[in-house]
Design a protein around this motif. Structure first.
Motif, PDB file in Angstrom:
ATOM      1  N   VAL A   7      35.376   2.148  50.762  1.00 25.60           N
ATOM      2  CA  VAL A   7      34.081   2.230  49.921  1.00 25.60           C
ATOM      3  C   VAL A   7      34.323   0.976  49.562  1.00 25.60           C
ATOM      4  O   VAL A   7      32.703   0.779  48.489  1.00 25.60           O
ATOM      5  CB  VAL A   7      35.991   2.193  48.371  1.00 25.60           C
ATOM      6  CG1 VAL A   7      35.038   1.989  47.145  1.00 25.60           C
ATOM      7  CG2 VAL A   7      36.738   3.675  48.817  1.00 25.60           C
ATOM      8  N   TYR A   8      34.792  -0.795  49.776  1.00 29.23           N
ATOM      9  CA  TYR A   8      34.329  -1.593  49.030  1.00 29.23           C
ATOM     10  C   TYR A   8      32.786  -2.039  50.123  1.00 29.23           C
ATOM     11  O   TYR A   8      31.576  -2.506  49.615  1.00 29.23           O
ATOM     12  CB  TYR A   8      35.393  -3.228  49.336  1.00 29.23           C
ATOM     13  CG  TYR A   8      34.425  -3.830  49.703  1.00 29.23           C
ATOM     14  CD1 TYR A   8      34.027  -4.642  48.631  1.00 29.23           C
ATOM     15  CD2 TYR A   8      34.257  -4.936  50.293  1.00 29.23           C
ATOM     16  CE1 TYR A   8      33.386  -6.257  48.306  1.00 29.23           C
ATOM     17  CE2 TYR A   8      33.592  -6.448  50.607  1.00 29.23           C
ATOM     18  CZ  TYR A   8      33.334  -7.011  48.535  1.00 29.23           C
ATOM     19  OH  TYR A   8      33.051  -8.177  49.074  1.00 29.23           O
ATOM     20  N   PHE A   9      32.672  -2.116  51.366  1.00 33.96           N
ATOM     21  CA  PHE A   9      31.720  -1.923  51.737  1.00 33.96           C
ATOM     22  C   PHE A   9      30.147  -0.759  52.093  1.00 33.96           C
ATOM     23  O   PHE A   9      29.474  -1.345  52.029  1.00 33.96           O
ATOM     24  CB  PHE A   9      31.935  -1.980  53.680  1.00 33.96           C
ATOM     25  CG  PHE A   9      32.779  -3.441  54.502  1.00 33.96           C
ATOM     26  CD1 PHE A   9      32.468  -4.683  53.848  1.00 33.96           C
ATOM     27  CD2 PHE A   9      33.857  -3.504  55.165  1.00 33.96           C
ATOM     28  CE1 PHE A   9      32.726  -5.630  54.212  1.00 33.96           C
ATOM     29  CE2 PHE A   9      34.813  -4.179  55.596  1.00 33.96           C
ATOM     30  CZ  PHE A   9      34.344  -5.767  54.582  1.00 33.96           C
ATOM     31  N   GLY A  10      31.164  -0.109  51.365  1.00 35.78           N
ATOM     32  CA  GLY A  10      29.641   1.671  51.856  1.00 35.78           C
ATOM     33  C   GLY A  10      28.590   0.913  49.734  1.00 35.78           C
ATOM     34  O   GLY A  10      27.938   0.799  50.157  1.00 35.78           O
ATOM     35  N   TYR A  11      30.147   0.338  48.721  1.00 37.23           N
ATOM     36  CA  TYR A  11      28.905   0.714  47.726  1.00 37.23           C
ATOM     37  C   TYR A  11      28.117  -1.130  48.331  1.00 37.23           C
ATOM     38  O   TYR A  11      26.540  -0.694  47.673  1.00 37.23           O
ATOM     39  CB  TYR A  11      30.057  -0.613  46.264  1.00 37.23           C
ATOM     40  CG  TYR A  11      29.771  -0.599  45.127  1.00 37.23           C
ATOM     41  CD1 TYR A  11      29.142   0.241  44.265  1.00 37.23           C
ATOM     42  CD2 TYR A  11      29.346  -1.439  44.941  1.00 37.23           C
ATOM     43  CE1 TYR A  11      28.098  -0.102  43.370  1.00 37.23           C
ATOM     44  CE2 TYR A  11      29.125  -2.088  44.083  1.00 37.23           C
ATOM     45  CZ  TYR A  11      28.072  -1.110  43.028  1.00 37.23           C
ATOM     46  OH  TYR A  11      27.601  -1.729  41.889  1.00 37.23           O
ATOM     47  N   GLY A  12      28.588  -1.908  48.961  1.00 41.48           N
ATOM     48  CA  GLY A  12      27.473  -3.123  49.194  1.00 41.48           C
ATOM     49  C   GLY A  12      26.038  -2.017  49.846  1.00 41.48           C
ATOM     50  O   GLY A  12      24.851  -3.404  49.745  1.00 41.48           O
ATOM     51  N   VAL A  13      26.847  -1.535  50.784  1.00 37.23           N
ATOM     52  CA  VAL A  13      25.522  -1.524  51.461  1.00 37.23           C
ATOM     53  C   VAL A  13      24.507  -0.331  50.662  1.00 37.23           C
ATOM     54  O   VAL A  13      23.074  -0.136  50.596  1.00 37.23           O
ATOM     55  CB  VAL A  13      25.719  -0.139  53.117  1.00 37.23           C
ATOM     56  CG1 VAL A  13      24.635   0.008  53.423  1.00 37.23           C
ATOM     57  CG2 VAL A  13      26.909  -1.598  53.946  1.00 37.23           C
ATOM     58  N   PHE A  14      25.301   0.865  49.866  1.00 37.55           N
ATOM     59  CA  PHE A  14      24.242   2.062  49.581  1.00 37.55           C
ATOM     60  C   PHE A  14      24.541   1.695  47.686  1.00 37.55           C
ATOM     61  O   PHE A  14      23.844   2.753  47.300  1.00 37.55           O
ATOM     62  CB  PHE A  14      25.246   3.579  49.811  1.00 37.55           C
ATOM     63  CG  PHE A  14      24.785   3.340  51.168  1.00 37.55           C
ATOM     64  CD1 PHE A  14      23.481   3.742  51.698  1.00 37.55           C
ATOM     65  CD2 PHE A  14      25.905   3.783  52.269  1.00 37.55           C
ATOM     66  CE1 PHE A  14      23.080   3.679  53.304  1.00 37.55           C
ATOM     67  CE2 PHE A  14      25.719   3.474  53.488  1.00 37.55           C
ATOM     68  CZ  PHE A  14      24.714   3.999  54.003  1.00 37.55           C
ATOM     69  N   GLY A  15      25.281   0.718  47.035  1.00 33.61           N
ATOM     70  CA  GLY A  15      25.124  -0.160  45.831  1.00 33.61           C
ATOM     71  C   GLY A  15      24.255   0.830  45.121  1.00 33.61           C
ATOM     72  O   GLY A  15      24.431   0.907  44.371  1.00 33.61           O
ATOM     73  N   ASN A  16      23.052  -0.244  45.595  1.00 35.14           N
ATOM     74  CA  ASN A  16      21.176   0.033  45.343  1.00 35.14           C
ATOM     75  C   ASN A  16      20.698   1.930  45.083  1.00 35.14           C
ATOM     76  O   ASN A  16      19.898   1.587  43.613  1.00 35.14           O
ATOM     77  CB  ASN A  16      20.504  -0.408  46.380  1.00 35.14           C
ATOM     78  CG  ASN A  16      21.257  -1.350  46.914  1.00 35.14           C
ATOM     79  OD1 ASN A  16      22.027  -2.352  46.232  1.00 35.14           O
ATOM     80  ND2 ASN A  16      20.336  -2.394  47.427  1.00 35.14           N
ATOM     81  N   TYR A  17      21.731   3.062  45.491  1.00 34.70           N
ATOM     82  CA  TYR A  17      21.013   3.270  45.665  1.00 34.70           C
ATOM     83  C   TYR A  17      21.402   4.401  43.959  1.00 34.70           C
ATOM     84  O   TYR A  17      21.255   5.530  43.489  1.00 34.70           O
ATOM     85  CB  TYR A  17      21.757   5.082  46.689  1.00 34.70           C
ATOM     86  CG  TYR A  17      21.131   4.285  48.030  1.00 34.70           C
ATOM     87  CD1 TYR A  17      19.287   4.630  48.624  1.00 34.70           C
ATOM     88  CD2 TYR A  17      21.126   3.201  48.994  1.00 34.70           C
ATOM     89  CE1 TYR A  17      17.941   4.113  49.157  1.00 34.70           C
ATOM     90  CE2 TYR A  17      21.079   2.682  49.804  1.00 34.70           C
ATOM     91  CZ  TYR A  17      19.356   3.122  50.105  1.00 34.70           C
ATOM     92  OH  TYR A  17      19.031   2.509  51.150  1.00 34.70           O
ATOM     93  N   PHE A  18      22.737   3.917  43.598  1.00 32.04           N
ATOM     94  CA  PHE A  18      23.294   4.714  42.401  1.00 32.04           C
ATOM     95  C   PHE A  18      22.181   3.457  41.595  1.00 32.04           C
ATOM     96  O   PHE A  18      22.461   3.033  41.214  1.00 32.04           O
ATOM     97  CB  PHE A  18      24.883   4.931  42.403  1.00 32.04           C
ATOM     98  CG  PHE A  18      25.976   5.405  43.899  1.00 32.04           C
ATOM     99  CD1 PHE A  18      25.042   6.122  43.581  1.00 32.04           C
ATOM    100  CD2 PHE A  18      25.947   4.125  44.435  1.00 32.04           C
ATOM    101  CE1 PHE A  18      25.693   6.876  44.770  1.00 32.04           C
ATOM    102  CE2 PHE A  18      26.363   4.977  46.371  1.00 32.04           C
ATOM    103  CZ  PHE A  18      26.860   6.402  45.929  1.00 32.04           C
TER     104      PHE A  18
END
Length: 159
Positions: free
Chosen positions: A148-159
């Motif tokens: 979740v942490y790394f996923g937000y770091g990678v894909f957080g810009n898309y939300f």
């Protein structure tokens, strides 16, 4: 470790790498999940072993479990094969990262792996656990949080 733990481990590792690299994250992460289950082709009861029964049985008969497919030799051979047949660095690196995460997780089990195959040396961490035990469930939970942490770091810009 169980298949689900390997999958979440490959996911967490490839997301962590995607966060610090410029590779295509979707391809890298997808390939990381695939790479995380490849080493268990030597085990007929694994997720990949059940899909490719004949190949799994052949590899297990020749090498056994957690030997050749859990070694640096196999990792290097896969790198050569992938570089020969796949023209996308995100996919190649994702598979290799997933495989490396698999090796690390299996080194945390009592049986360890034959990382230096064909040498018969078993490599494991000083503190180990048994597959499917309570500690593995804790590892799974930590890897889920990291995902979740790394996923937000990678894909957080898309939300």
């Amino acid at each position: 470790m169980t298949g689900n733990t390997h999958i979440i481990g490959g996911l967490a590792a490839s997301l962590a790498f995607a966060q610090v690299s410029n590779y295509e994250p979707v391809l890298l992460v997808g390939a990381g999940v695939v790479g995380a289950i490849i080493p268990d082709i030597c085990h007929g009861g694994s997720k990949i072993g059940r899909k490719f029964k004949v190949l799994s049985n052949l590899i297990n008969t020749i090498f056994g479990h957690r030997s050749f497919t859990h070694s640096l030799l196999f990792l290097v051979l896969m790198a050569v094969l992938l570089n020969t047949f796949i023209d996308n660095d995100s996919i190649i690196l994702g598979i290799l990262i997933g495989m490396a995460s698999h090796y690390i997780l299996d080194m945390a089990t009592k049986n360890g792996i034959k990382l230096l195959y064909p040498l018969k040396i078993t490599v494991r961490f000083p503190v180990t656990t048994r597959t499917g035990g309570t500690v593995e469930y804790l590892v799974f939970a930590v890897l889920s949080l990291l995902t979740v942490y790394f996923g937000y770091g990678v894909f957080g810009n898309y939300f």
